[in-house]
Design a protein around this motif. Structure first.
Motif, PDB file in Angstrom:
ATOM      1  N   THR A  97     -71.043 -38.451 -14.736  1.00  0.00           N
ATOM      2  CA  THR A  97     -70.371 -37.316 -15.376  1.00  0.00           C
ATOM      3  C   THR A  97     -69.844 -36.379 -14.300  1.00  0.00           C
ATOM      4  O   THR A  97     -70.220 -36.470 -13.130  1.00  0.00           O
ATOM      5  N   ALA A  98     -68.986 -35.456 -14.718  1.00  0.00           N
ATOM      6  CA  ALA A  98     -68.419 -34.486 -13.769  1.00  0.00           C
ATOM      7  C   ALA A  98     -69.469 -33.506 -13.259  1.00  0.00           C
ATOM      8  O   ALA A  98     -69.240 -32.826 -12.243  1.00  0.00           O
ATOM      9  N   TRP A  99     -70.614 -33.407 -13.939  1.00  0.00           N
ATOM     10  CA  TRP A  99     -71.674 -32.490 -13.502  1.00  0.00           C
ATOM     11  C   TRP A  99     -72.162 -32.830 -12.104  1.00  0.00           C
ATOM     12  O   TRP A  99     -72.698 -31.969 -11.396  1.00  0.00           O
ATOM     13  N   THR A 100     -72.033 -34.080 -11.690  1.00  0.00           N
ATOM     14  CA  THR A 100     -72.527 -34.473 -10.366  1.00  0.00           C
ATOM     15  C   THR A 100     -71.790 -33.762  -9.240  1.00  0.00           C
ATOM     16  O   THR A 100     -72.270 -33.722  -8.101  1.00  0.00           O
ATOM     17  N   TRP A 101     -70.618 -33.174  -9.558  1.00  0.00           N
ATOM     18  CA  TRP A 101     -69.857 -32.458  -8.532  1.00  0.00           C
ATOM     19  C   TRP A 101     -70.508 -31.127  -8.150  1.00  0.00           C
ATOM     20  O   TRP A 101     -70.125 -30.520  -7.154  1.00  0.00           O
TER      21      TRP A 101
END
Length: 446
Positions: free
Chosen positions: A84-88
């Motif tokens: 997911t984009a949360w890993t950024w």
């Protein structure tokens, strides 16, 4: 078990190291001059309240993510929210810490140069011109780059030794010495004629002096003073054992930070008022005003050298955490190359910091969006990336992370009632994200 994990040998080592990460330029340099320009005691009271109500919940959030996953910042978010984009968020922390190091190390270099000069008696002299000295240090390409290299070497040598043998051991020595030096300076400051006027300014609230801008500064300082937003504390807490209470550890770090901020004010404002100087001198308070003051004190050379030494210690303990988040992320891919990674990072930091180091000399006329490289990097990190990181972490912990996970980590080994967890979660759902958005909006606008 991954040899990188569970490396804090004691809870005290973790608390001292986490407090060291938080106690740096924000507590000793920025807070005193912002307090002086923003209403004195009323500002400090607001800072304490915001630190407890907003900074503490954010610190607990980072502790939950790190200790709960037992992963460094980048891998922690991947584990909790894979693909997911949360890993950024973790990558944002690594980039933010690197950019922060690119100008933080420059200031650390100034302090290293000042400390060296003070220890050999080259600052407190009969012919002292503090403004000229500051201009000489910051305007000399040679001095700024040598200072940058010395400061970076300190970090590389300590961080390269690892968590237990490097960062923890260094903090176990530096943090107690920092407190001892501060107490000595406070006692000396409080014995000066007229010192109580400075104490009154610092501790007696006068809310008529508070402006909306001062409230925003207090909110921002509450975040920045605890080193939250770039996931440094995610990485630090990933080395913490499962049988330690996260709320108690976070509370200890917050109280130590407030205590050091209190000591900084009590060491500086009585001295400033005793000599009839202005408390609102701004960023030059430590490098320009205080040398002039210490020059007039008996044993002033000794006391100023002590002050600079503790200032250097505090700056180093903070920068250790900035290095560690980057080193730990790279070590996840190259587990047996910690020393090589640390030395490589040190070289890269020096190269990246040179433009900021030359912002007061060779590159003084080079501007990015109307700011020098140093000021532009500072603005990007402090006014954009750090608030953005705080907002992302707050939203992540509330809306993406499983509630059972957060509750289990919050209550583990703490013997706290679920009411405390409910209070923390309520603050994180409502007050914290709203405040972060407000602060971010006005910081970017400023």
């Amino acid at each position: 078990m991954n040899e990188r994990k569970g490396q804090w040998s004691t809870k005290l080592g973790f608390i001292l190291s986490s407090a060291g990460a938080a106690i740096g330029l924000g507590a000793i340099w920025k807070l005193p001059y912002v307090t002086g320009t923003s209403g004195g005691g009323a500002f400090f009271l607001l800072f304490v309240l915001f630190t407890l109500a907003i900074g503490l919940p954010m610190l607990i959030a980072e502790f939950i993510i790190g200790r709960g996953t037992q992963k460094e910042a980048v891998s922690a978010y991947k584990k909790l929210a894979p693909r997911t984009a949360w890993t950024w968020i973790g990558r944002l922390g690594v980039v933010g810490c690197f950019l922060l190091l690119s100008f933080y190390s420059v200031i650390g270099g100034w302090i290293a140069v000042y400390t060296g000069k003070a220890l050999v008696g080259q600052i407190i002299t009969p012919s002292l011109d503090a403004s000229a000295l500051f201009g000489e240090v910051t305007g000399s390409p040679m001095m700024t780059i040598v200072g940058l290299i010395i400061f970076t070497l300190f970090n590389v040598l300590v961080v390269g030794l690892g968590i237990q043998n490097g960062i923890e051991k260094a903090n176990k020595v530096m943090m107690p010495l920092l407190f001892i030096f501060f107490v000595i300076l406070v006692v000396r400051a409080l014995t000066l004629p007229g010192a109580m006027e400075g104490v009154s300014f610092f501790l007696k609230p006068d809310f008529s002096a508070i402006t909306f801008q001062a409230v925003l500064y207090a909110l921002g300082q509450a975040f920045f003073a605890l080193a939250v937003g770039f996931s440094c504390m995610v990485t630090y807490s990933s080395y913490l054992k499962k049988n330690e209470s996260l709320p108690y550890a976070a509370g200890s770090v917050v109280l130590m930070n407030i205590f050091v901020s209190l000591l900084a004010g009590l060491a500086i404002f009585p001295v400033v008022f005793s000599f009839g100087l202005k408390a609102s001198e701004g960023p030059g308070l430590l490098f320009v005003v205080l040398p002039t003051v210490f020059q007039q004190l008996p044993f002033g050379e000794l006391f100023f050298a002590l002050f600079l030494l503790l200032f250097l210690f505090a700056t180093l303990t903070s920068s250790f955490s900035l290095y560690e988040i980057i080193v730990a992320a790279l070590q996840e891919k190259y587990p047996n190359a910690r020393k090589k990674i640390t030395w490589f990072l040190g070289v890269i930091v020096i190269v990246a910091a040179i433009p900021a180091a030359l912002s007061s000399s060779k590159l003084a006329d080079f501007h990015v969006f109307g700011k020098t490289v140093f000021d532009a990097t500072d603005f990007l990190v402090s006014n954009v990336l750090l608030p953005l990181g705080n907002l992302c972490i707050a939203l992540f912990i509330m809306y993406k992370v499983d509630k059972n996970f957060t509750k289990r980590e919050f209550l583990a080994s703490s013997q706290l009632s679920t009411g405390w967890y409910t209070l923390w979660r309520t603050l994180m759902y409502t007050v914290v994200p709203i405040v972060i958005i407000v602060v971010m909006f006005f910081l970017i606008k400023s």
